[in-house]
Write an enzyme that holds these catalytic residues in place. Sequence first.
Site, mmCIF file in Angstrom:
data_model
loop_
_atom_site.group_PDB
_atom_site.id
_atom_site.type_symbol
_atom_site.label_atom_id
_atom_site.label_comp_id
_atom_site.label_asym_id
_atom_site.label_seq_id
_atom_site.Cartn_x
_atom_site.Cartn_y
_atom_site.Cartn_z
ATOM 1 N N ARG A 33 -22.448 45.627 44.351
ATOM 2 C CA ARG A 33 -23.899 45.669 44.306
ATOM 3 C C ARG A 33 -24.272 46.166 42.899
ATOM 4 N NH1 ARG A 33 -28.364 46.108 47.496
ATOM 5 N NH2 ARG A 33 -27.497 44.142 48.266
ATOM 6 N N ASN A 74 -31.076 40.284 45.751
ATOM 7 C CA ASN A 74 -31.857 41.013 46.747
ATOM 8 C C ASN A 74 -33.114 41.589 46.117
ATOM 9 O OD1 ASN A 74 -29.840 41.230 49.205
ATOM 10 N ND2 ASN A 74 -28.654 41.569 47.339
ATOM 11 N N LYS A 121 -31.229 34.534 49.625
ATOM 12 C CA LYS A 121 -30.219 33.474 49.650
ATOM 13 C C LYS A 121 -30.736 32.143 49.123
ATOM 14 C CE LYS A 121 -27.893 35.725 53.528
ATOM 15 N NZ LYS A 121 -28.863 36.826 53.681
ATOM 16 N N ASP A 167 -25.522 40.776 44.376
ATOM 17 C CA ASP A 167 -24.186 40.890 44.952
ATOM 18 C C ASP A 167 -23.242 39.948 44.219
ATOM 19 O OD1 ASP A 167 -25.299 42.655 46.754
ATOM 20 O OD2 ASP A 167 -25.509 41.168 48.346
ATOM 21 N N ARG A 173 -18.451 47.740 47.190
ATOM 22 C CA ARG A 173 -18.476 47.933 48.638
ATOM 23 C C ARG A 173 -17.283 47.190 49.223
ATOM 24 N NH1 ARG A 173 -24.291 45.501 49.606
ATOM 25 N NH2 ARG A 173 -23.242 43.916 48.358
ATOM 26 N N GLU A 216 -25.854 36.727 46.085
ATOM 27 C CA GLU A 216 -27.216 36.972 46.536
ATOM 28 C C GLU A 216 -27.983 37.722 45.453
ATOM 29 O OE1 GLU A 216 -27.792 38.783 50.355
ATOM 30 O OE2 GLU A 216 -26.337 37.497 51.357
ATOM 31 N N LYS A 276 -23.804 31.890 57.328
ATOM 32 C CA LYS A 276 -24.720 33.009 57.543
ATOM 33 C C LYS A 276 -26.144 32.517 57.663
ATOM 34 C CE LYS A 276 -24.138 34.153 52.611
ATOM 35 N NZ LYS A 276 -23.741 35.220 51.675
ATOM 36 N N ARG A 301 -17.264 41.342 56.204
ATOM 37 C CA ARG A 301 -18.519 41.762 55.577
ATOM 38 C C ARG A 301 -18.346 43.128 54.919
ATOM 39 N NH1 ARG A 301 -22.089 41.532 60.861
ATOM 40 N NH2 ARG A 301 -20.246 42.698 61.542
#
Length: 314
Positions: free
Chosen positions: A211, A283, A126, A273, A225, A281, A161, A233
């Site tokens: 993703r 990851n 993040k 994401d 997703r 994000e 978050k 979420r």
Amino acid sequence: MSLRVAVQMDPIESINIDGDSTFAMMLEAQKRGHMLWHYHVRNLSLRAGRVVAWGHPVEVRREKGNHFTLGAPVELDLGTDVDVVLMRQDPPFDMAYITATHILEHIHPKTLVVNDPAHVRNAPEKLFVTHFPELMPETLITTNMAEIGRFRAKHGDIIVKPLFGNGGAGVFHLKPEDPNLGALMEMFTERSREPVMVQQYLPAVRQGDKRVILIDGEVLGAINRVPAAGEARSNMHVGGRPEPTTLTDREREICARIGPALRERGLIFVGIDVIGGYLTEINVTSPTGLQELARFDGIQLERNIWDVIEAKRA
């Protein structure tokens, strides 16, 4: 080429073999004739300049309830006994995680650590993303309630978050009429001194949070997703439903923009994401999605990952 590979991961007995990306990577390594060891990060040590880990030789197979066999425990010198370390333990990205990156930095790149531990440490999901503000929804990182209040007054719907969480844990969607912001911030600040991330809520999340998987900076696949009913979420850990998808021109533009930065940093396996054309994000710690992508599109990106690793070791 046969490689000696140590896999730093959570206990192998607890994984879901139908969804775990590390398991898919281990199966592919085994097919290629690579030797595998498994160890938990708690068994990693720095001793007089040597990086050692107590681990087990391991064989894996796709059999539920019988998916691995461990050999007798051995002490591995990760600087001399192995060629590759896969750093695949799950976050949270806490001081224990950061310490592990410092320890593994002693052996990289002589022993190839995937992903590069220094850049994993410098690129938490993040925070690294904030280097690309033109690709993101409007975002605030702070503990200052006045700042959060102004941000909420501007955007109404917001997402709050934890900065170093994972798997959707602790992510809240606050609508304009929700009176719980103050109590929520009290809860966050009682548990940690870390700032929170506050983002403009993107209604497009109802259609899914993509993703997108990049290998050595190149975009190679994506899954969508979709959040469960009544849930903000989309993470699969909290009931998000994976489904096949294709990439838009905007999503390819995002990947083209960030790809060189990933490659330069030795971030070989990355999952980003994207919601409604906005990057949320990046990851790099323990990305997932390989098995879902294989089920939908029939492509096995673990092969691409090992192609890159083998080329770097060669």
